[in-house]
Design a protein around this motif. Structure first.
Motif, short mmCIF file in Angstrom:
data_model
loop_
_atom_site.label_atom_id
_atom_site.label_comp_id
_atom_site.label_asym_id
_atom_site.label_seq_id
_atom_site.Cartn_x
_atom_site.Cartn_y
_atom_site.Cartn_z
N HIS A 69 -19.90 6.31 32.11
CA HIS A 69 -21.32 6.26 32.47
C HIS A 69 -21.56 6.59 33.94
O HIS A 69 -22.63 7.09 34.31
CB HIS A 69 -21.88 4.87 32.16
N ALA A 80 -34.20 13.14 33.49
CA ALA A 80 -34.75 12.56 32.25
C ALA A 80 -35.13 13.66 31.26
O ALA A 80 -34.87 13.55 30.05
CB ALA A 80 -35.97 11.69 32.57
N HIS A 105 -27.02 5.44 25.69
CA HIS A 105 -28.19 4.55 25.66
C HIS A 105 -29.10 4.91 26.83
O HIS A 105 -28.64 4.98 27.98
CB HIS A 105 -27.75 3.10 25.73
N TYR A 106 -30.40 5.12 26.54
CA TYR A 106 -31.28 5.64 27.58
C TYR A 106 -31.43 4.69 28.76
O TYR A 106 -31.55 5.13 29.90
CB TYR A 106 -32.66 5.98 27.02
N ARG A 107 -31.41 3.39 28.51
CA ARG A 107 -31.56 2.45 29.63
C ARG A 107 -30.38 2.57 30.58
O ARG A 107 -30.56 2.53 31.81
CB ARG A 107 -31.65 1.01 29.10
N THR A 108 -29.18 2.74 30.04
CA THR A 108 -28.00 2.95 30.88
C THR A 108 -28.12 4.25 31.65
O THR A 108 -27.87 4.31 32.86
CB THR A 108 -26.73 2.98 30.01
N ALA A 115 -30.88 5.86 32.44
CA ALA A 115 -31.97 5.77 33.42
C ALA A 115 -31.52 5.02 34.67
O ALA A 115 -31.91 5.38 35.79
CB ALA A 115 -33.18 5.10 32.80
N THR A 116 -30.70 3.98 34.51
CA THR A 116 -30.22 3.21 35.65
C THR A 116 -29.40 4.08 36.58
O THR A 116 -29.65 4.13 37.80
CB THR A 116 -29.38 2.01 35.18
N TYR A 117 -28.43 4.79 36.03
CA TYR A 117 -27.59 5.66 36.85
C TYR A 117 -28.38 6.86 37.37
O TYR A 117 -28.10 7.36 38.47
CB TYR A 117 -26.38 6.14 36.05
N ASN A 118 -29.35 7.30 36.62
CA ASN A 118 -30.20 8.41 37.04
C ASN A 118 -30.96 8.05 38.31
O ASN A 118 -30.96 8.79 39.30
CB ASN A 118 -31.17 8.76 35.91
N TYR A 155 -31.95 15.15 29.79
CA TYR A 155 -31.39 14.22 28.81
C TYR A 155 -32.10 14.40 27.45
O TYR A 155 -31.45 14.46 26.41
CB TYR A 155 -31.54 12.79 29.30
#
Length: 218
Positions: free
Chosen positions: A132, A94, A158-161, A163-166, A97
């Protein structure tokens, strides 16, 4: 002048010997400093993924070594270790990013000697090929693991995308290598051939990329 030179020489020697091969010294640090070892582990894992200038820090092999030590009587606390590594890995990506999003273009345009252009290009090619999913897959590839979040920030994913993969990538990465170390790290063959095992870990970590490449060809 000699004092300054000796200081920096000692600092570089300490870094190359103890930080780059920290897996060898965890028991010694535990004996000397106790729970401070968890702070050092957190910093190493966070910096390896969170700072774009530190892709050389140990990741996979250190997780494996920590898992092996957690299986011993005087070893690391396994539940705490897992939570610690997860937090460090997630926060590190994070942070990287956000560095890419806020300062990425400025850092690259300045011909920064601490950020190698070939590493950035490698991460960009990896990102273009896998989309992604690159954020997840990059967790298992040394060096690319450090630069993929940075490139994602530059590209304004997109940060939500992201964050999910993160999170998914961090969970799989930490459980896979700590689990492997916990169950196999104390075998005599592994202990006597740890350099070879470290190479094997890197090769094993590339399997998701190989699978993704084969499937894309199909």
């Amino acid at each position: 002048m000699d004092i300054v030179f000796n200081f920096f020489s000692s600092l570089i020697t300490f870094f190359l010997e103890y930080v780059m091969h920290f897996d060898r010294y965890i028991p010694i640090v535990m004996q000397e400093y106790g729970i401070l070892v968890y702070v050092l582990l957190f910093l190493i894992f966070f910096c390896e993924t969170g700072l774009v200038v530190t892709p050389f820090l140990p990741g996979d092999s250190l997780l494996f070594a920590c898992g092996a030590l957690s299986a011993t009587a005087i070893g690391l606390n396994l539940p705490f270790l897992i939570v610690l590594c997860l937090i460090a890995a997630i926060l590190g990506d994070a942070c990287n990013y956000m560095i890419g999003e806020k300062f990425g273009h400025h850092l690259l345009s300045g011909n920064n000697r601490f950020i190698k252009a070939e590493h950035i290009q490698k991460a960009e090619n990896f990102y273009e090929k896998h989309g992604h999913k690159a954020i997840f897959l990059a967790r298992f590839v040394p060096i690319v693991r450090t630069f993929a979040p940075f490139v994602a920030g530059i590209g304004n994913m997109h940060y939500r995308t992201f964050a999910t993969y993160n999170v998914i990538g961090a969970v799989c990465w930490v459980f896979l290598f700590i689990g492997a170390g916990y169950f196999f790290g104390n075998l005599p063959f592994v202990q006597n051939n740890f350099p070879l095992v470290s190479i094997g870990i890197i090769i094993f970590s590339l399997l998701p990329i190989i699978y993704e490449f084969i499937m894309s060809k199909k």
